[in-house]
Design a protein around this motif. Structure first.
Motif, PDB file in Angstrom:
ATOM      1  N   TYR A  14       0.903  -1.226  -0.059  1.00  0.00           N
ATOM      2  CA  TYR A  14      -0.067   0.027  -0.055  1.00  0.00           C
ATOM      3  C   TYR A  14       0.908   1.159   0.068  1.00  0.00           C
ATOM      4  O   TYR A  14       2.055   1.279   0.399  1.00  0.00           O
ATOM      5  CB  TYR A  14      -1.033  -0.083   1.039  1.00  0.00           C
ATOM      6  CG  TYR A  14      -0.475  -0.406   2.530  1.00  0.00           C
ATOM      7  CD1 TYR A  14      -0.118  -1.316   3.173  1.00  0.00           C
ATOM      8  CD2 TYR A  14      -0.252   1.070   3.301  1.00  0.00           C
ATOM      9  CE1 TYR A  14       0.228  -1.471   4.491  1.00  0.00           C
ATOM     10  CE2 TYR A  14       0.476   0.965   4.548  1.00  0.00           C
ATOM     11  CZ  TYR A  14       0.548  -0.242   5.070  1.00  0.00           C
ATOM     12  OH  TYR A  14       1.162  -0.377   6.528  1.00  0.00           O
ATOM     13  N   GLN A  15       0.436   2.382  -0.635  1.00  0.00           N
ATOM     14  CA  GLN A  15       1.327   3.474  -0.710  1.00  0.00           C
ATOM     15  C   GLN A  15       2.071   3.982   0.546  1.00  0.00           C
ATOM     16  O   GLN A  15       3.015   4.486   0.342  1.00  0.00           O
ATOM     17  CB  GLN A  15       0.464   4.772  -1.147  1.00  0.00           C
ATOM     18  CG  GLN A  15      -0.120   4.628  -2.736  1.00  0.00           C
ATOM     19  CD  GLN A  15      -1.023   5.902  -3.016  1.00  0.00           C
ATOM     20  OE1 GLN A  15      -1.096   6.841  -2.223  1.00  0.00           O
ATOM     21  NE2 GLN A  15      -1.697   5.832  -4.221  1.00  0.00           N
ATOM     22  N   SER A  16       1.448   3.813   1.567  1.00  0.00           N
ATOM     23  CA  SER A  16       2.058   4.554   2.783  1.00  0.00           C
ATOM     24  C   SER A  16       2.945   3.581   3.504  1.00  0.00           C
ATOM     25  O   SER A  16       3.458   3.622   4.645  1.00  0.00           O
ATOM     26  CB  SER A  16       1.217   5.150   3.773  1.00  0.00           C
ATOM     27  OG  SER A  16       0.119   4.170   4.193  1.00  0.00           O
ATOM     28  N   PHE A  17       3.005   2.301   3.215  1.00  0.00           N
ATOM     29  CA  PHE A  17       3.910   1.279   3.863  1.00  0.00           C
ATOM     30  C   PHE A  17       5.155   1.614   4.320  1.00  0.00           C
ATOM     31  O   PHE A  17       5.776   1.378   5.338  1.00  0.00           O
ATOM     32  CB  PHE A  17       3.731  -0.151   3.126  1.00  0.00           C
ATOM     33  CG  PHE A  17       4.479  -1.027   3.817  1.00  0.00           C
ATOM     34  CD1 PHE A  17       4.238  -1.630   4.871  1.00  0.00           C
ATOM     35  CD2 PHE A  17       5.878  -1.532   3.255  1.00  0.00           C
ATOM     36  CE1 PHE A  17       4.961  -2.835   5.423  1.00  0.00           C
ATOM     37  CE2 PHE A  17       6.628  -2.522   3.774  1.00  0.00           C
ATOM     38  CZ  PHE A  17       6.036  -3.210   5.060  1.00  0.00           C
ATOM     39  N   GLU A  18       5.947   2.146   3.278  1.00  0.00           N
ATOM     40  CA  GLU A  18       7.320   2.310   3.398  1.00  0.00           C
ATOM     41  C   GLU A  18       7.593   3.540   4.543  1.00  0.00           C
ATOM     42  O   GLU A  18       6.836   4.495   4.221  1.00  0.00           O
ATOM     43  CB  GLU A  18       7.968   3.006   2.130  1.00  0.00           C
ATOM     44  CG  GLU A  18       9.332   3.072   2.178  1.00  0.00           C
ATOM     45  CD  GLU A  18      10.115   2.111   2.043  1.00  0.00           C
ATOM     46  OE1 GLU A  18      11.253   1.732   2.677  1.00  0.00           O
ATOM     47  OE2 GLU A  18       9.549   0.905   1.379  1.00  0.00           O
ATOM     48  N   GLY A  19       8.045   3.222   5.552  1.00  0.00           N
ATOM     49  CA  GLY A  19       8.229   4.017   6.576  1.00  0.00           C
ATOM     50  C   GLY A  19       7.159   3.983   7.714  1.00  0.00           C
ATOM     51  O   GLY A  19       7.307   4.597   8.757  1.00  0.00           O
TER      52      GLY A  19
END
Length: 181
Positions: free
Chosen positions: A97-102
């Motif tokens: 999902y878009q906000s997974f990184e971090g």
């Protein structure tokens, strides 16, 4: 089954529910674009149980008893475990999902770990939780197409659970739930 949790049925039900809830994000009607954008970016889902009091009644457990707390702990721990496992499998299948990184998940911080963060931020006097035992998890992105890859390295409850007899056989073993190599 005989007044006990049916672990296989619970697992199948939770896995189906997680997939269905993820699908709802894609097919849902959104009244405002901000809601659609947020849901597509973060892909949040909520999962709970119904019929808890009915289950206690069938088991002959008083609602306000320590045994009811233990049953709640055991049953919700299994729901959480299977939901995380199902989400991990969806991640490998459908991508990040878009906000997974971090995100906290990307950093290996699962919902149960957020209690520790709350204690750190607000102090030990704010919330009383038995943290004498922990769940050790490894969470990482398997590839650019993986949402997360969760591998269980051990399963020990944080909560007070005085030797659950029937649920012990339903608790996940200490073997990894998924190989992420």
């Amino acid at each position: 089954a005989g007044g006990e949790l049916d672990g296989d049925k619970l697992k199948k039900t939770v896995r189906t529910a997680v997939r269905m809830l993820d699908n709802v994000i894609d097919i849902n009607y959104y009244a405002v674009p901000q809601a659609k954008n947020s849901n597509f970016k973060h892909r949040p889902v909520g999962l709970g149980i119904m019929g808890f009091q009915d289950a206690l009644y069938q088991k002959g457990i008083a609602y306000a008893s320590d045994e009811a707390v233990s049953f709640a702990d055991t049953s919700m721990e299994l729901v959480s475990y299977h939901a995380i496992e199902a989400s991990s499998d969806l991640a490998a299948e459908r991508g990040t999902y878009q906000s997974f990184e971090g995100s906290l998940w990307h950093q290996g911080i699962l919902p149960i770990d957020s209690i520790d963060k709350l204690v750190q931020e607000r102090g030990a006097d704010y919330i009383e939780v038995d943290t004498s035992t922990t769940q050790d998890w490894t969470v990482y992105a398997r590839s650019s197409k993986a949402r997360a890859c969760v591998t269980q390295t051990s399963w020990r409850s944080r909560r007070r659970r005085p030797s659950p007899t029937s649920a012990a056989s339903l608790s996940p073993s200490s073997r990894p739930i998924r190989t992420c190599s």
